[in-house]
Design a protein around this motif. Structure first.
Motif, PDB file in Angstrom:
ATOM      1  N   HIS A   1       5.577 -65.143 -20.066  1.00  0.00           N
ATOM      2  CA  HIS A   1       7.007 -64.873 -20.207  1.00  0.00           C
ATOM      3  C   HIS A   1       7.787 -66.174 -20.359  1.00  0.00           C
ATOM      4  O   HIS A   1       8.658 -66.295 -21.226  1.00  0.00           O
ATOM      5  CB  HIS A   1       7.504 -64.094 -18.992  1.00  0.00           C
ATOM      6  CG  HIS A   1       8.885 -63.561 -19.135  1.00  0.00           C
ATOM      7  ND1 HIS A   1       9.145 -62.220 -19.337  1.00  0.00           N
ATOM      8  CD2 HIS A   1      10.088 -64.173 -19.143  1.00  0.00           C
ATOM      9  CE1 HIS A   1      10.459 -62.040 -19.445  1.00  0.00           C
ATOM     10  NE2 HIS A   1      11.049 -63.222 -19.308  1.00  0.00           N
ATOM     11  N   LEU A   2       7.486 -67.158 -19.517  1.00  0.00           N
ATOM     12  CA  LEU A   2       8.209 -68.432 -19.575  1.00  0.00           C
ATOM     13  C   LEU A   2       7.972 -69.159 -20.889  1.00  0.00           C
ATOM     14  O   LEU A   2       8.888 -69.769 -21.446  1.00  0.00           O
ATOM     15  CB  LEU A   2       7.782 -69.322 -18.402  1.00  0.00           C
ATOM     16  CG  LEU A   2       8.138 -68.823 -17.005  1.00  0.00           C
ATOM     17  CD1 LEU A   2       7.610 -69.795 -15.952  1.00  0.00           C
ATOM     18  CD2 LEU A   2       9.642 -68.649 -16.848  1.00  0.00           C
ATOM     19  N   ALA A   3       6.760 -69.093 -21.392  1.00  0.00           N
ATOM     20  CA  ALA A   3       6.459 -69.765 -22.656  1.00  0.00           C
ATOM     21  C   ALA A   3       7.214 -69.130 -23.816  1.00  0.00           C
ATOM     22  O   ALA A   3       7.747 -69.830 -24.681  1.00  0.00           O
ATOM     23  CB  ALA A   3       4.951 -69.735 -22.921  1.00  0.00           C
ATOM     24  N   ARG A   4       7.281 -67.798 -23.840  1.00  0.00           N
ATOM     25  CA  ARG A   4       8.029 -67.124 -24.905  1.00  0.00           C
ATOM     26  C   ARG A   4       9.501 -67.519 -24.871  1.00  0.00           C
ATOM     27  O   ARG A   4      10.113 -67.805 -25.901  1.00  0.00           O
ATOM     28  CB  ARG A   4       7.896 -65.604 -24.773  1.00  0.00           C
ATOM     29  CG  ARG A   4       6.539 -65.054 -25.166  1.00  0.00           C
ATOM     30  CD  ARG A   4       6.600 -63.541 -25.360  1.00  0.00           C
ATOM     31  NE  ARG A   4       7.011 -62.844 -24.152  1.00  0.00           N
ATOM     32  CZ  ARG A   4       6.174 -62.410 -23.210  1.00  0.00           C
ATOM     33  NH1 ARG A   4       4.875 -62.633 -23.337  1.00  0.00           N
ATOM     34  NH2 ARG A   4       6.630 -61.757 -22.151  1.00  0.00           N
ATOM     35  N   THR A   5      10.075 -67.543 -23.674  1.00  0.00           N
ATOM     36  CA  THR A   5      11.481 -67.912 -23.535  1.00  0.00           C
ATOM     37  C   THR A   5      11.712 -69.348 -23.979  1.00  0.00           C
ATOM     38  O   THR A   5      12.680 -69.646 -24.696  1.00  0.00           O
ATOM     39  CB  THR A   5      11.930 -67.749 -22.071  1.00  0.00           C
ATOM     40  OG1 THR A   5      11.748 -66.389 -21.668  1.00  0.00           O
ATOM     41  CG2 THR A   5      13.395 -68.122 -21.900  1.00  0.00           C
ATOM     42  N   ALA A   6      10.848 -70.251 -23.565  1.00  0.00           N
ATOM     43  CA  ALA A   6      11.010 -71.659 -23.929  1.00  0.00           C
ATOM     44  C   ALA A   6      10.891 -71.862 -25.439  1.00  0.00           C
ATOM     45  O   ALA A   6      11.657 -72.634 -26.028  1.00  0.00           O
ATOM     46  CB  ALA A   6       9.961 -72.502 -23.193  1.00  0.00           C
ATOM     47  N   ARG A   7       9.954 -71.158 -26.062  1.00  0.00           N
ATOM     48  CA  ARG A   7       9.795 -71.308 -27.517  1.00  0.00           C
ATOM     49  C   ARG A   7      11.020 -70.820 -28.260  1.00  0.00           C
ATOM     50  O   ARG A   7      11.411 -71.409 -29.284  1.00  0.00           O
ATOM     51  CB  ARG A   7       8.530 -70.581 -27.981  1.00  0.00           C
ATOM     52  CG  ARG A   7       7.240 -71.301 -27.592  1.00  0.00           C
ATOM     53  CD  ARG A   7       6.037 -70.742 -28.326  1.00  0.00           C
ATOM     54  NE  ARG A   7       5.683 -69.415 -27.885  1.00  0.00           N
ATOM     55  CZ  ARG A   7       4.752 -69.143 -26.965  1.00  0.00           C
ATOM     56  NH1 ARG A   7       4.099 -70.132 -26.366  1.00  0.00           N
ATOM     57  NH2 ARG A   7       4.473 -67.902 -26.639  1.00  0.00           N
TER      58      ARG A   7
ATOM     59  N   GLY B   1      13.459 -73.506 -28.580  1.00  0.00           N
ATOM     60  CA  GLY B   1      13.073 -74.683 -29.340  1.00  0.00           C
ATOM     61  C   GLY B   1      12.127 -75.634 -28.638  1.00  0.00           C
ATOM     62  O   GLY B   1      11.926 -76.767 -29.103  1.00  0.00           O
ATOM     63  N   VAL B   2      11.520 -75.204 -27.541  1.00  0.00           N
ATOM     64  CA  VAL B   2      10.580 -76.050 -26.820  1.00  0.00           C
ATOM     65  C   VAL B   2       9.161 -75.696 -27.251  1.00  0.00           C
ATOM     66  O   VAL B   2       8.813 -74.504 -27.332  1.00  0.00           O
ATOM     67  CB  VAL B   2      10.714 -75.858 -25.293  1.00  0.00           C
ATOM     68  CG1 VAL B   2       9.736 -76.763 -24.552  1.00  0.00           C
ATOM     69  CG2 VAL B   2      12.143 -76.130 -24.846  1.00  0.00           C
ATOM     70  N   ARG B   3       8.361 -76.691 -27.546  1.00  0.00           N
ATOM     71  CA  ARG B   3       6.954 -76.433 -27.851  1.00  0.00           C
ATOM     72  C   ARG B   3       6.239 -76.185 -26.530  1.00  0.00           C
ATOM     73  O   ARG B   3       6.066 -77.106 -25.727  1.00  0.00           O
ATOM     74  CB  ARG B   3       6.318 -77.613 -28.590  1.00  0.00           C
ATOM     75  CG  ARG B   3       4.867 -77.347 -29.004  1.00  0.00           C
ATOM     76  CD  ARG B   3       4.349 -78.414 -29.941  1.00  0.00           C
ATOM     77  NE  ARG B   3       2.990 -78.112 -30.361  1.00  0.00           N
ATOM     78  CZ  ARG B   3       1.897 -78.704 -29.863  1.00  0.00           C
ATOM     79  NH1 ARG B   3       2.023 -79.645 -28.945  1.00  0.00           N
ATOM     80  NH2 ARG B   3       0.692 -78.371 -30.282  1.00  0.00           N
ATOM     81  N   CYS B   4       5.839 -74.961 -26.300  1.00  0.00           N
ATOM     82  CA  CYS B   4       5.325 -74.549 -24.994  1.00  0.00           C
ATOM     83  C   CYS B   4       4.031 -73.771 -25.179  1.00  0.00           C
ATOM     84  O   CYS B   4       3.976 -72.826 -25.976  1.00  0.00           O
ATOM     85  CB  CYS B   4       6.381 -73.696 -24.289  1.00  0.00           C
ATOM     86  SG  CYS B   4       6.192 -73.635 -22.516  1.00  0.00           S
ATOM     87  N   ILE B   5       3.012 -74.173 -24.457  1.00  0.00           N
ATOM     88  CA  ILE B   5       1.707 -73.504 -24.522  1.00  0.00           C
ATOM     89  C   ILE B   5       1.437 -72.851 -23.176  1.00  0.00           C
ATOM     90  O   ILE B   5       1.576 -73.496 -22.128  1.00  0.00           O
ATOM     91  CB  ILE B   5       0.576 -74.504 -24.848  1.00  0.00           C
ATOM     92  CG1 ILE B   5       0.780 -75.114 -26.223  1.00  0.00           C
ATOM     93  CG2 ILE B   5      -0.785 -73.823 -24.774  1.00  0.00           C
ATOM     94  CD1 ILE B   5       1.510 -76.421 -26.202  1.00  0.00           C
ATOM     95  N   ALA B   6       1.083 -71.586 -23.181  1.00  0.00           N
ATOM     96  CA  ALA B   6       0.738 -70.878 -21.953  1.00  0.00           C
ATOM     97  C   ALA B   6      -0.769 -70.669 -21.890  1.00  0.00           C
ATOM     98  O   ALA B   6      -1.403 -70.325 -22.886  1.00  0.00           O
ATOM     99  CB  ALA B   6       1.454 -69.530 -21.894  1.00  0.00           C
TER     100      ALA B   6
END
Length: 204
Positions: free
Chosen positions: A26-32, A35-40
């Motif tokens: 959930h946090l990764a989807r929100t961050a992406r 505009g944040v490059r986020c890998i879960a």
């Protein structure tokens, strides 16, 4: 662009449902979306999985920060861990493996300090009105183990600048503490709110 690796764990003995599995996704989807490059990534709660997958994730994505989440069922608040300890529990992992040694890195110091702006993270988390505090005891199980290994990686010249571990309490009405005392029940939405705040503070 800042790259953040978010990790959680799957189920383990005594915890058939681990909220960090859904939380990091959930946090990764929100961050992406922001505009944040986020890998879960969700580790199986096994020492071999951490040893195999964490170095591969760091090599593949070269994250600027690693934010790790794990379940601590008896905690009464979200806990930002300030250090990892050089110790391993004799409790078996989810695959039944029992470590043969009591130290993660024999001969290394007893404690490794986390690498994060702890005061900023705590302030951001508390601004959500979710009970949050600092902790100096990440335990001796997989949560502490992955934190120690991440801090080893962060100490390398090209390693992540930030590595921090967050313990979250159990959520949902099915949990009942062993002692017959009143204990506030956390909701998944609260974990999401505090998680978002911590990720945003890490990016900043």
């Amino acid at each position: 662009m800042t790259t953040i690796l978010l990790t959680g764990f799957g189920d383990f003995p005594g915890a058939p449902i681990n909220p960090t599995t859904a939380l990091v996704a959930h946090l990764a989807r929100t961050a992406r979306r922001r505009g944040v490059r986020c890998i879960a990534h969700v580790f199986a709660t096994r020492y071999a999985a951490v040893d195999r997958e964490l170095p591969a994730l760091i090599a593949a994505h070269r994250p600027d920060a690693i934010v790790m989440f794990g379940l601590a069922g008896r905690r009464r608040r979200v806990s930002i861990e300030t250090c990892a300890r050089n110790r391993i529990s004799a409790f078996p992992d989810a695959g039944g493996a029992v470590p043969q040694r009591r130290a993660i890195a024999p001969g290394a110091p007893a404690i490794a300090c986390g690498r994060a702006p702890f005061t900023r993270l705590l302030a951001a988390a508390r601004a959500t009105r979710v009970a949050t505090g600092m902790s100096r005891d990440a335990g001796a199980y997989l949560c502490n183990y992955v934190y120690w290994r991440a801090l080893e990686a962060a100490a390398a010249p090209e390693g992540p600048r930030i590595a921090v571990f967050i313990h979250v309490p159990r959520v949902g009405p099915k949990f009942r503490p062993r002692k017959r005392v009143k204990q506030r029940q956390f909701t998944f939405d609260e974990l999401v709110r505090v998680g978002r705040a911590i990720v945003a503070a890490v990016k900043a």
